[in-house]
Design a protein around this motif. Sequence first.
Motif, PDB file in Angstrom:
ATOM      1  N   HIS A  25       0.949  -1.135  -0.043  1.00 28.30           N
ATOM      2  CA  HIS A  25      -0.093  -0.010  -0.135  1.00 28.30           C
ATOM      3  C   HIS A  25       0.763   1.215  -0.040  1.00 28.30           C
ATOM      4  N   LEU A  26       0.363   2.169  -0.539  1.00 29.11           N
ATOM      5  CA  LEU A  26       1.347   3.523  -0.845  1.00 29.11           C
ATOM      6  C   LEU A  26       0.651   4.640  -0.069  1.00 29.11           C
ATOM      7  N   ASN A  27       1.161   5.271   0.609  1.00 30.61           N
ATOM      8  CA  ASN A  27       0.539   6.666   1.107  1.00 30.61           C
ATOM      9  C   ASN A  27       0.832   7.790   0.164  1.00 30.61           C
ATOM     10  N   LEU A  28      -0.210   8.050  -0.719  1.00 34.62           N
ATOM     11  CA  LEU A  28       0.028   9.160  -1.540  1.00 34.62           C
ATOM     12  C   LEU A  28       0.495  10.602  -0.952  1.00 34.62           C
ATOM     13  N   ARG A  29      -0.107  10.875   0.156  1.00 34.97           N
ATOM     14  CA  ARG A  29       0.261  12.104   1.033  1.00 34.97           C
ATOM     15  C   ARG A  29       1.870  12.199   1.175  1.00 34.97           C
ATOM     16  N   ARG A  55      12.258   9.609 -20.300  1.00 40.39           N
ATOM     17  CA  ARG A  55      11.161  10.644 -20.007  1.00 40.39           C
ATOM     18  C   ARG A  55      10.004   9.806 -19.929  1.00 40.39           C
ATOM     19  N   ILE A  56       9.535   9.756 -18.716  1.00 44.76           N
ATOM     20  CA  ILE A  56       8.259   8.962 -18.608  1.00 44.76           C
ATOM     21  C   ILE A  56       7.397   9.595 -17.368  1.00 44.76           C
ATOM     22  N   THR A  57       6.002   9.224 -17.551  1.00 39.18           N
ATOM     23  CA  THR A  57       5.080  10.070 -16.544  1.00 39.18           C
ATOM     24  C   THR A  57       4.382   8.798 -15.920  1.00 39.18           C
ATOM     25  N   ALA A  58       4.432   8.687 -14.474  1.00 32.17           N
ATOM     26  CA  ALA A  58       3.701   7.471 -13.865  1.00 32.17           C
ATOM     27  C   ALA A  58       2.522   8.279 -13.210  1.00 32.17           C
ATOM     28  N   SER A  59       1.223   7.338 -13.272  1.00 29.40           N
ATOM     29  CA  SER A  59       0.223   7.651 -12.335  1.00 29.40           C
ATOM     30  C   SER A  59       0.397   6.739 -11.413  1.00 29.40           C
ATOM     31  N   ILE A  60       0.416   6.929  -9.934  1.00 30.07           N
ATOM     32  CA  ILE A  60       0.449   6.281  -8.878  1.00 30.07           C
ATOM     33  C   ILE A  60      -0.770   6.171  -8.087  1.00 30.07           C
ATOM     34  N   TRP A  61      -1.234   4.856  -7.814  1.00 28.19           N
ATOM     35  CA  TRP A  61      -2.360   4.761  -7.070  1.00 28.19           C
ATOM     36  C   TRP A  61      -2.011   4.124  -5.548  1.00 28.19           C
ATOM     37  N   SER A  62      -2.969   4.456  -4.632  1.00 31.66           N
ATOM     38  CA  SER A  62      -2.476   3.839  -3.294  1.00 31.66           C
ATOM     39  C   SER A  62      -2.578   2.481  -3.071  1.00 31.66           C
ATOM     40  N   SER A  63      -3.225   1.770  -4.207  1.00 31.29           N
ATOM     41  CA  SER A  63      -3.398   0.414  -3.940  1.00 31.29           C
ATOM     42  C   SER A  63      -2.014  -0.258  -4.364  1.00 31.29           C
ATOM     43  N   ARG A  83      12.965   2.213 -12.210  1.00 35.29           N
ATOM     44  CA  ARG A  83      13.288   3.499 -11.504  1.00 35.29           C
ATOM     45  C   ARG A  83      12.502   4.152 -10.622  1.00 35.29           C
ATOM     46  N   LEU A  84      11.124   3.909 -11.152  1.00 32.53           N
ATOM     47  CA  LEU A  84      10.218   4.541 -10.374  1.00 32.53           C
ATOM     48  C   LEU A  84       9.789   3.705  -8.915  1.00 32.53           C
ATOM     49  N   ALA A  85      10.088   2.426  -9.140  1.00 31.90           N
ATOM     50  CA  ALA A  85       9.882   1.573  -7.969  1.00 31.90           C
ATOM     51  C   ALA A  85      11.258   1.884  -6.967  1.00 31.90           C
ATOM     52  N   ARG A  86      12.288   2.147  -7.590  1.00 32.55           N
ATOM     53  CA  ARG A  86      13.386   2.539  -6.649  1.00 32.55           C
ATOM     54  C   ARG A  86      13.385   3.957  -6.087  1.00 32.55           C
ATOM     55  N   CYS A  87      12.609   4.819  -6.783  1.00 34.59           N
ATOM     56  CA  CYS A  87      12.505   6.225  -6.121  1.00 34.59           C
ATOM     57  C   CYS A  87      11.528   5.869  -4.907  1.00 34.59           C
ATOM     58  N   LEU A  88      10.214   5.201  -5.112  1.00 36.73           N
ATOM     59  CA  LEU A  88       9.584   4.735  -3.824  1.00 36.73           C
ATOM     60  C   LEU A  88      10.193   4.127  -2.740  1.00 36.73           C
ATOM     61  N   GLN A  89      11.123   3.204  -3.148  1.00 34.15           N
ATOM     62  CA  GLN A  89      11.819   2.513  -2.137  1.00 34.15           C
ATOM     63  C   GLN A  89      12.614   3.613  -1.237  1.00 34.15           C
ATOM     64  N   LYS A  90      13.231   4.443  -1.966  1.00 35.71           N
ATOM     65  CA  LYS A  90      14.051   5.771  -1.312  1.00 35.71           C
ATOM     66  C   LYS A  90      13.283   6.391  -0.314  1.00 35.71           C
ATOM     67  N   ILE A  91      11.813   6.642  -0.715  1.00 33.28           N
ATOM     68  CA  ILE A  91      10.991   7.361   0.054  1.00 33.28           C
ATOM     69  C   ILE A  91      10.809   6.632   1.377  1.00 33.28           C
ATOM     70  N   GLY A  92      10.635   5.266   1.402  1.00 38.34           N
ATOM     71  CA  GLY A  92      10.756   4.584   2.446  1.00 38.34           C
ATOM     72  C   GLY A  92       9.504   3.260   2.451  1.00 38.34           C
ATOM     73  N   PHE A  93       8.926   3.150   1.341  1.00 36.07           N
ATOM     74  CA  PHE A  93       7.983   2.205   1.159  1.00 36.07           C
ATOM     75  C   PHE A  93       8.710   0.863   0.698  1.00 36.07           C
TER      76      PHE A  93
END
Length: 186
Positions: A25-29, A55-63, A83-93
Amino acid sequence: MEPSNDVALDIIITNVVSVFRTRCHLNLRTIGLEGTNVIYKPEVGKVLMKLRKPRITASIWSSGKIICTGATSEEEAKLGARRLARCLQKIGFKVRFSEFKVVNVLAVCSLPFQIRLIEFTKNNRPIASYEPEIHPAATYRIKNLRSTVQVFSTGSITVTGPDVQTVASAVEQIYPLLFECRKTLS
């Protein structure tokens, strides 16, 4: 004049849409506050995140579902998704990259001749449709390849399909039909 097999057409892939899951689960805030190059849209319930390379745009949902658009190849789409998954890992998910799938490929191709759209539509009536009041292109649907080809009178075609191989097959399949309906130079 016969359609020769040695004609090389440049098929330019303009957009690859892919989907993957993070299996958490991802906390969008949190992503909106701590992520870089993000636009938080709470009214829609998603976050847009942009990468510069690729050059990519991603739509991320909380699910945990993420849709990536803007890549120009399947490999680039997978690299951008990772790379997007890695960015989210660095945020702490606790993101785990899974269920990656290319869902749509958009490509354009310019033919070396112009096309008579009305004749093309009449010759291929059940599959082809042309409504000049609605759209300037004739639409040709190839059900077995799950592809749609937009044919313009200038000789430019736009192909949408589930993957790159299908898009190339669709162009190969429609080329002889378009060659029959080409405009002759007078």
